[in-house]
Motif scaffolding. Structure first.
Motif, PDB file in Angstrom:
ATOM      1  N   GLN A   1     -43.957 -50.297 -24.296  1.00  0.00           N
ATOM      2  CA  GLN A   1     -42.987 -51.392 -24.328  1.00  0.00           C
ATOM      3  C   GLN A   1     -43.278 -52.357 -25.480  1.00  0.00           C
ATOM      4  OE1 GLN A   1     -43.629 -52.110 -19.917  1.00  0.00           O
ATOM      5  NE2 GLN A   1     -41.512 -52.795 -20.162  1.00  0.00           N
ATOM      6  N   ALA A   2     -44.466 -52.267 -26.051  1.00  0.00           N
ATOM      7  CA  ALA A   2     -44.853 -53.153 -27.152  1.00  0.00           C
ATOM      8  C   ALA A   2     -44.642 -52.496 -28.511  1.00  0.00           C
ATOM      9  CB  ALA A   2     -46.311 -53.568 -26.991  1.00  0.00           C
ATOM     10  N   ASP A   3     -43.995 -51.343 -28.543  1.00  0.00           N
ATOM     11  CA  ASP A   3     -43.740 -50.651 -29.808  1.00  0.00           C
ATOM     12  C   ASP A   3     -42.992 -51.583 -30.764  1.00  0.00           C
ATOM     13  OD1 ASP A   3     -43.576 -48.643 -31.714  1.00  0.00           O
ATOM     14  OD2 ASP A   3     -41.773 -47.764 -30.830  1.00  0.00           O
ATOM     15  N   GLY A   4     -43.600 -51.862 -31.908  1.00  0.00           N
ATOM     16  CA  GLY A   4     -42.989 -52.713 -32.917  1.00  0.00           C
ATOM     17  C   GLY A   4     -43.117 -54.203 -32.645  1.00  0.00           C
ATOM     18  N   ALA A   5     -43.804 -54.571 -31.581  1.00  0.00           N
ATOM     19  CA  ALA A   5     -43.897 -55.979 -31.180  1.00  0.00           C
ATOM     20  C   ALA A   5     -45.018 -56.706 -31.915  1.00  0.00           C
ATOM     21  CB  ALA A   5     -44.145 -56.066 -29.677  1.00  0.00           C
ATOM     22  N   GLU A   6     -44.962 -58.031 -31.805  1.00  0.00           N
ATOM     23  CA  GLU A   6     -46.035 -58.889 -32.291  1.00  0.00           C
ATOM     24  C   GLU A   6     -46.731 -59.466 -31.066  1.00  0.00           C
ATOM     25  OE1 GLU A   6     -46.566 -63.028 -34.706  1.00  0.00           O
ATOM     26  OE2 GLU A   6     -45.117 -61.579 -35.473  1.00  0.00           O
ATOM     27  N   ILE A   7     -48.027 -59.201 -30.963  1.00  0.00           N
ATOM     28  CA  ILE A   7     -48.814 -59.618 -29.808  1.00  0.00           C
ATOM     29  C   ILE A   7     -49.886 -60.586 -30.263  1.00  0.00           C
ATOM     30  CG2 ILE A   7     -50.426 -58.824 -28.017  1.00  0.00           C
ATOM     31  CD1 ILE A   7     -48.873 -56.148 -28.097  1.00  0.00           C
ATOM     32  N   THR A   8     -50.117 -61.614 -29.461  1.00  0.00           N
ATOM     33  CA  THR A   8     -51.225 -62.529 -29.690  1.00  0.00           C
ATOM     34  C   THR A   8     -52.086 -62.511 -28.440  1.00  0.00           C
ATOM     35  OG1 THR A   8     -49.846 -63.946 -31.073  1.00  0.00           O
ATOM     36  CG2 THR A   8     -51.916 -64.883 -30.274  1.00  0.00           C
ATOM     37  N   THR A   9     -53.381 -62.227 -28.611  1.00  0.00           N
ATOM     38  CA  THR A   9     -54.336 -62.254 -27.511  1.00  0.00           C
ATOM     39  C   THR A   9     -55.165 -63.529 -27.615  1.00  0.00           C
ATOM     40  OG1 THR A   9     -56.136 -61.164 -28.693  1.00  0.00           O
ATOM     41  CG2 THR A   9     -54.503 -59.721 -27.615  1.00  0.00           C
ATOM     42  N   ILE A  10     -56.075 -63.727 -26.679  1.00  0.00           N
ATOM     43  CA  ILE A  10     -56.939 -64.897 -26.699  1.00  0.00           C
ATOM     44  C   ILE A  10     -57.741 -64.969 -27.998  1.00  0.00           C
ATOM     45  CG2 ILE A  10     -58.839 -63.777 -25.455  1.00  0.00           C
ATOM     46  CD1 ILE A  10     -57.723 -67.432 -24.939  1.00  0.00           C
ATOM     47  N   GLU A  11     -58.095 -63.821 -28.564  1.00  0.00           N
ATOM     48  CA  GLU A  11     -58.838 -63.812 -29.827  1.00  0.00           C
ATOM     49  C   GLU A  11     -58.002 -64.338 -30.995  1.00  0.00           C
ATOM     50  OE1 GLU A  11     -60.597 -60.048 -27.736  1.00  0.00           O
ATOM     51  OE2 GLU A  11     -58.608 -60.955 -27.900  1.00  0.00           O
ATOM     52  N   GLY A  12     -56.695 -64.294 -30.858  1.00  0.00           N
ATOM     53  CA  GLY A  12     -55.817 -64.655 -31.963  1.00  0.00           C
ATOM     54  C   GLY A  12     -55.314 -66.086 -31.972  1.00  0.00           C
TER      55      GLY A  12
END
Length: 87
Positions: free
Chosen positions: A61-72
């Motif tokens: 479902q995240a294909d092509g998405a921009e994700i931000t995690t706690i590290e970011g």
């Protein structure tokens, strides 16, 4: 997809969760899995700027998405308040 402003190309099984891909395929271990039903918040990421429970989101479902995690979320070497250890 892009995670913390870094591009990745990952091939995953269709039923792989986003949290498992982030932790085990990419080695970004700040995102945790605790409840496995999307209510505790330990696995929270930003998915295209919106809050998402990565334990109940499929990686595909995240294909092509921009994700931000706690590290970011840090600003360079300056930790974000969410990253500062509890006293």
């Amino acid at each position: 997809l892009t995670i913390n402003k870094k591009a990745y190309e990952v091939e995953v099984p269709a039923r792989r969760t986003l949290v498992d891909m982030i932790r085990y395929d990419l080695g970004l271990t700040g995102t945790k899995e605790a409840c496995s039903v999307g209510v505790c918040g330990a696995c929270t990421v930003l998915l295209d700027g919106r809050i998402a429970a990565s334990c109940i989101t499929l990686a595909v479902q995240a294909d092509g998405a921009e994700i931000t995690t706690i590290e970011g979320i840090a600003d360079g070497d300056k930790l974000h308040p969410l990253q500062v250890p509890w006293p």
